[in-house]
Design an enzyme around this catalytic site. Sequence first.
Site, PDB file in Angstrom:
ATOM      1  N   GLU A 115     -14.488  12.225  -7.496  1.00 53.63           N
ATOM      2  CA  GLU A 115     -14.004  11.472  -6.549  1.00 53.63           C
ATOM      3  C   GLU A 115     -14.664   9.913  -6.658  1.00 53.63           C
ATOM      4  O   GLU A 115     -15.925   9.793  -6.828  1.00 53.63           O
ATOM      5  CB  GLU A 115     -14.687  11.998  -5.162  1.00 53.63           C
ATOM      6  CG  GLU A 115     -13.930  13.119  -4.653  1.00 53.63           C
ATOM      7  CD  GLU A 115     -14.435  13.726  -3.450  1.00 53.63           C
ATOM      8  OE1 GLU A 115     -13.697  13.719  -2.404  1.00 53.63           O
ATOM      9  OE2 GLU A 115     -15.625  14.078  -3.154  1.00 53.63           O
ATOM     10  N   SER A 167     -23.329  12.997  -2.531  1.00 50.62           N
ATOM     11  CA  SER A 167     -22.295  13.836  -2.029  1.00 50.62           C
ATOM     12  C   SER A 167     -21.775  13.673  -0.551  1.00 50.62           C
ATOM     13  O   SER A 167     -20.645  14.071  -0.261  1.00 50.62           O
ATOM     14  CB  SER A 167     -23.024  15.268  -1.520  1.00 50.62           C
ATOM     15  OG  SER A 167     -23.740  15.866  -2.906  1.00 50.62           O
ATOM     16  N   ASN A 215     -16.140  17.131   0.136  1.00 51.04           N
ATOM     17  CA  ASN A 215     -17.052  17.880   1.197  1.00 51.04           C
ATOM     18  C   ASN A 215     -16.923  17.990   2.539  1.00 51.04           C
ATOM     19  O   ASN A 215     -17.385  18.603   3.122  1.00 51.04           O
ATOM     20  CB  ASN A 215     -18.567  17.057   0.685  1.00 51.04           C
ATOM     21  CG  ASN A 215     -19.188  17.610  -0.631  1.00 51.04           C
ATOM     22  OD1 ASN A 215     -18.802  18.861  -0.933  1.00 51.04           O
ATOM     23  ND2 ASN A 215     -20.026  16.805  -1.224  1.00 51.04           N
TER      24      ASN A 215
HETATM   25  N1  CAA Z   1     -23.308  23.851 -17.589  1.00 48.58           N
HETATM   26  C1  CAA Z   1     -22.234  24.064 -18.925  1.00 48.58           C
HETATM   27  N2  CAA Z   1     -21.015  24.921 -18.884  1.00 48.58           N
HETATM   28  C2  CAA Z   1     -21.382  25.870 -17.890  1.00 48.58           C
HETATM   29  C3  CAA Z   1     -22.257  26.003 -16.950  1.00 48.58           C
HETATM   30  C4  CAA Z   1     -23.307  24.899 -16.792  1.00 48.58           C
HETATM   31  N3  CAA Z   1     -24.182  24.949 -16.001  1.00 48.58           N
HETATM   32  N4  CAA Z   1     -22.009  27.077 -16.175  1.00 48.58           N
HETATM   33  C5  CAA Z   1     -21.189  27.533 -16.668  1.00 48.58           C
HETATM   34  N5  CAA Z   1     -20.559  26.826 -17.489  1.00 48.58           N
HETATM   35  C6  CAA Z   1     -19.423  27.568 -18.545  1.00 48.58           C
HETATM   36  C7  CAA Z   1     -19.583  28.436 -19.319  1.00 48.58           C
HETATM   37  O1  CAA Z   1     -19.837  28.003 -20.612  1.00 48.58           O
HETATM   38  C8  CAA Z   1     -18.226  29.256 -19.363  1.00 48.58           C
HETATM   39  O2  CAA Z   1     -17.664  28.614 -20.182  1.00 48.58           O
HETATM   40  P1  CAA Z   1     -16.564  29.391 -21.199  1.00 48.58           P
HETATM   41  O3  CAA Z   1     -15.804  30.515 -20.485  1.00 48.58           O
HETATM   42  O4  CAA Z   1     -15.408  28.485 -21.736  1.00 48.58           O
HETATM   43  O5  CAA Z   1     -17.302  29.759 -22.675  1.00 48.58           O
HETATM   44  C9  CAA Z   1     -17.595  28.970 -18.033  1.00 48.58           C
HETATM   45  O6  CAA Z   1     -18.420  27.829 -17.514  1.00 48.58           O
HETATM   46  C10 CAA Z   1     -17.952  30.243 -17.206  1.00 48.58           C
HETATM   47  O7  CAA Z   1     -19.208  30.561 -17.257  1.00 48.58           O
HETATM   48  P2  CAA Z   1     -20.008  31.905 -17.062  1.00 48.58           P
HETATM   49  O8  CAA Z   1     -18.939  32.867 -17.679  1.00 48.58           O
HETATM   50  O9  CAA Z   1     -21.252  31.984 -17.498  1.00 48.58           O
HETATM   51  O10 CAA Z   1     -20.003  32.192 -15.501  1.00 48.58           O
HETATM   52  P3  CAA Z   1     -18.890  32.063 -14.383  1.00 48.58           P
HETATM   53  O11 CAA Z   1     -17.418  32.538 -14.958  1.00 48.58           O
HETATM   54  O12 CAA Z   1     -19.499  32.773 -13.442  1.00 48.58           O
HETATM   55  O13 CAA Z   1     -18.838  30.832 -13.790  1.00 48.58           O
HETATM   56  C11 CAA Z   1     -19.313  28.653 -12.847  1.00 48.58           C
HETATM   57  C12 CAA Z   1     -19.840  29.868 -13.590  1.00 48.58           C
HETATM   58  C13 CAA Z   1     -18.471  27.545 -13.709  1.00 48.58           C
HETATM   59  C14 CAA Z   1     -20.374  27.851 -12.243  1.00 48.58           C
HETATM   60  C15 CAA Z   1     -18.394  29.277 -11.541  1.00 48.58           C
HETATM   61  O14 CAA Z   1     -18.859  30.303 -10.970  1.00 48.58           O
HETATM   62  C16 CAA Z   1     -17.690  28.417 -10.749  1.00 48.58           C
HETATM   63  O15 CAA Z   1     -16.829  27.375 -10.893  1.00 48.58           O
HETATM   64  N6  CAA Z   1     -18.399  28.377  -9.485  1.00 48.58           N
HETATM   65  C17 CAA Z   1     -17.888  27.235  -8.288  1.00 48.58           C
HETATM   66  C18 CAA Z   1     -18.645  26.052  -8.684  1.00 48.58           C
HETATM   67  C19 CAA Z   1     -18.190  24.969  -7.697  1.00 48.58           C
HETATM   68  O16 CAA Z   1     -17.473  25.271  -6.590  1.00 48.58           O
HETATM   69  N7  CAA Z   1     -18.757  23.623  -7.873  1.00 48.58           N
HETATM   70  C20 CAA Z   1     -18.642  22.844  -6.844  1.00 48.58           C
HETATM   71  C21 CAA Z   1     -20.027  22.714  -5.965  1.00 48.58           C
HETATM   72  S1  CAA Z   1     -19.815  21.507  -4.582  1.00 48.58           S
HETATM   73  C22 CAA Z   1     -20.199  19.997  -5.312  1.00 48.58           C
HETATM   74  O17 CAA Z   1     -20.295  20.062  -6.529  1.00 48.58           O
HETATM   75  C23 CAA Z   1     -19.956  18.802  -4.530  1.00 48.58           C
HETATM   76  C24 CAA Z   1     -21.233  18.616  -3.792  1.00 48.58           C
HETATM   77  O18 CAA Z   1     -21.379  17.201  -3.410  1.00 48.58           O
HETATM   78  C25 CAA Z   1     -22.320  19.540  -3.177  1.00 48.58           C
HETATM   79  P1  NAD Z   2     -31.692  17.827  -7.849  1.00 46.50           P
HETATM   80  O1  NAD Z   2     -32.754  18.424  -6.900  1.00 46.50           O
HETATM   81  O2  NAD Z   2     -31.335  18.717  -8.942  1.00 46.50           O
HETATM   82  O3  NAD Z   2     -32.326  16.450  -8.381  1.00 46.50           O
HETATM   83  C1  NAD Z   2     -32.785  15.485  -7.548  1.00 46.50           C
HETATM   84  C2  NAD Z   2     -33.199  14.424  -8.523  1.00 46.50           C
HETATM   85  O4  NAD Z   2     -33.918  13.403  -7.577  1.00 46.50           O
HETATM   86  C3  NAD Z   2     -34.151  14.749  -9.309  1.00 46.50           C
HETATM   87  O5  NAD Z   2     -33.994  14.076 -10.482  1.00 46.50           O
HETATM   88  C4  NAD Z   2     -35.511  14.158  -8.759  1.00 46.50           C
HETATM   89  O6  NAD Z   2     -36.619  13.669  -9.755  1.00 46.50           O
HETATM   90  C5  NAD Z   2     -35.116  12.815  -8.316  1.00 46.50           C
HETATM   91  N1  NAD Z   2     -35.932  12.443  -7.080  1.00 46.50           N
HETATM   92  C6  NAD Z   2     -36.811  13.074  -5.924  1.00 46.50           C
HETATM   93  N2  NAD Z   2     -37.046  12.332  -5.187  1.00 46.50           N
HETATM   94  C7  NAD Z   2     -37.163  10.889  -5.825  1.00 46.50           C
HETATM   95  C8  NAD Z   2     -37.628   9.954  -5.637  1.00 46.50           C
HETATM   96  N3  NAD Z   2     -38.674   9.675  -4.402  1.00 46.50           N
HETATM   97  N4  NAD Z   2     -37.234   8.785  -6.368  1.00 46.50           N
HETATM   98  C9  NAD Z   2     -36.357   8.867  -7.029  1.00 46.50           C
HETATM   99  N5  NAD Z   2     -35.896  10.076  -7.465  1.00 46.50           N
HETATM  100  C10 NAD Z   2     -36.319  11.064  -6.639  1.00 46.50           C
HETATM  101  O7  NAD Z   2     -30.569  17.466  -7.019  1.00 46.50           O
HETATM  102  P2  NAD Z   2     -28.863  17.304  -7.660  1.00 46.50           P
HETATM  103  O8  NAD Z   2     -28.155  18.716  -7.189  1.00 46.50           O
HETATM  104  O9  NAD Z   2     -29.016  16.977  -8.983  1.00 46.50           O
HETATM  105  O10 NAD Z   2     -28.611  16.166  -6.638  1.00 46.50           O
HETATM  106  C11 NAD Z   2     -28.736  14.694  -6.987  1.00 46.50           C
HETATM  107  C12 NAD Z   2     -27.321  13.891  -6.134  1.00 46.50           C
HETATM  108  O11 NAD Z   2     -26.035  14.504  -6.429  1.00 46.50           O
HETATM  109  C13 NAD Z   2     -27.534  13.918  -4.602  1.00 46.50           C
HETATM  110  O12 NAD Z   2     -27.098  12.887  -3.974  1.00 46.50           O
HETATM  111  C14 NAD Z   2     -26.563  15.219  -4.230  1.00 46.50           C
HETATM  112  O13 NAD Z   2     -25.942  15.256  -3.094  1.00 46.50           O
HETATM  113  C15 NAD Z   2     -25.574  14.837  -5.281  1.00 46.50           C
HETATM  114  N6  NAD Z   2     -24.561  16.028  -5.733  1.00 46.50           N
HETATM  115  C16 NAD Z   2     -25.256  17.394  -5.667  1.00 46.50           C
HETATM  116  C17 NAD Z   2     -24.396  18.306  -6.031  1.00 46.50           C
HETATM  117  C18 NAD Z   2     -24.616  19.750  -6.367  1.00 46.50           C
HETATM  118  O14 NAD Z   2     -23.986  20.640  -6.191  1.00 46.50           O
HETATM  119  N7  NAD Z   2     -25.969  19.887  -6.214  1.00 46.50           N
HETATM  120  C19 NAD Z   2     -23.010  18.209  -6.418  1.00 46.50           C
HETATM  121  C20 NAD Z   2     -22.803  16.596  -6.368  1.00 46.50           C
HETATM  122  C21 NAD Z   2     -23.036  15.618  -5.896  1.00 46.50           C
END
Ligand code: CAA
Ligand code: NAD
Length: 282
Positions: A150, A117, A189
């Site tokens: 990305e 991330s 991010n």
């Molecule tokens: N796997 C597969 N499909 C999923 C799912 C999952 N885990 N969760 C939801 N869906 C699908 C559902 O099947 C549904 O599809 P249809 O409507 O076509 O049947 C659709 O997504 C909507 O789902 P729900 O009606 O159950 O629930 P919702 O409307 O609340 O949507 C959500 C759930 C898609 C997660 C929505 O809330 C959402 O888009 N949230 C924001 C997600 C977001 O911002 N993600 C980015 C996180 S940051 C990141 O990823 C980067 C990082 O590095 C941290």
């Molecule tokens: P998660 O906690 O669901 O999974 C973590 C994974 O790391 C598991 O498969 C675990 O077994 C493995 N792990 C833990 N310790 C380990 C070790 N010592 N050696 C090898 N594997 C080990 O986390 P996640 O949300 O799937 O995140 C995984 C990666 O994806 C991270 O780099 C995170 O930043 C990135 N990411 C997360 C998101 C998110 O929304 N959660 C979105 C985009 C990218």
Amino acid sequence: MERVGIIGGGQMGAGIAEVCAKAGVDVVVREVTQELAAAGEARIQKSLERAVSRGKLQQADAEAAMGRIRFTTDLRLMADRELVIEAIVEHEGLKVATFEELDGIVADDTIVASNTSSLPITRLSAAMSNPSRFLGLHFFNPVPVMALVEVVETLILDPEVAARAEAFVTEVLGKTVIRSKDRAGFIVNMLLVPYLTEAIRMFEQGFASKEDIDTGMRLGANHPMGPLQLCDYIGLDTMKLVADVLFEEFKSPQYAPPPLLSRMVEAGLLGRKSGRGFYDYS
Ligand code: CAA
Ligand code: NAD
């Protein structure tokens, strides 16, 4: 690319494996223990069943997708992969150790990617003997739903590798790509995480209730989730690690993890994955 390896079967690794398998790709998922491998398998099975129950996928196609995924604890099964995507915990030392081990296993022309991330890709690529074949492929959560990936380019990335990886992500997986240069947090991010940590600070300072903060951004900005709900969805451990990386890179207090976030992680309140974060999921 017909053979892909995924290292890590957590939220992201399982999601990436699922979309690859649905696209007809042969997938190997590596987890650290048999129990975690079984949990990753169950995660994908549940997601496929959900798609079938919603009429988005035929039962036979779900079974075929599951049949294309092998789960292992043995990293050596990555030896014949054309592309390996790492999706383990957001910890630089653990990722580097994994890449160092992988370096002795994969072929010279294998493309290796991290789904990190936030961690700068160049630092991770240094673990490989051929860093010009290493890039960032940053998927979003939940992977089957989110359209974006990305592609993160280092200064030494071979442009042909970037083009092949982008073609795979767009043409085979059907995602939309944006290209980012290599700095902590990339494009999304860098914008999203300060917003999320600011929401935690607002809550921590007692300025508003968590429900009002979340309702405000859902109804006032049309976000599908409020920021505290989204933190719980991402995982508070991941949020904290990402904020640490951003702070280390830019040294600006705006990126520092709020104390409340640190305390919650220390207390094991990791969001949905642990059953409790800002909200209770039990
Ligand atoms: N796997 C597969 N499909 C999923 C799912 C999952 N885990 N969760 C939801 N869906 C699908 C559902 O099947 C549904 O599809 P249809 O409507 O076509 O049947 C659709 O997504 C909507 O789902 P729900 O009606 O159950 O629930 P919702 O409307 O609340 O949507 C959500 C759930 C898609 C997660 C929505 O809330 C959402 O888009 N949230 C924001 C997600 C977001 O911002 N993600 C980015 C996180 S940051 C990141 O990823 C980067 C990082 O590095 C941290
Ligand atoms: P998660 O906690 O669901 O999974 C973590 C994974 O790391 C598991 O498969 C675990 O077994 C493995 N792990 C833990 N310790 C380990 C070790 N010592 N050696 C090898 N594997 C080990 O986390 P996640 O949300 O799937 O995140 C995984 C990666 O994806 C991270 O780099 C995170 O930043 C990135 N990411 C997360 C998101 C998110 O929304 N959660 C979105 C985009 C990218």
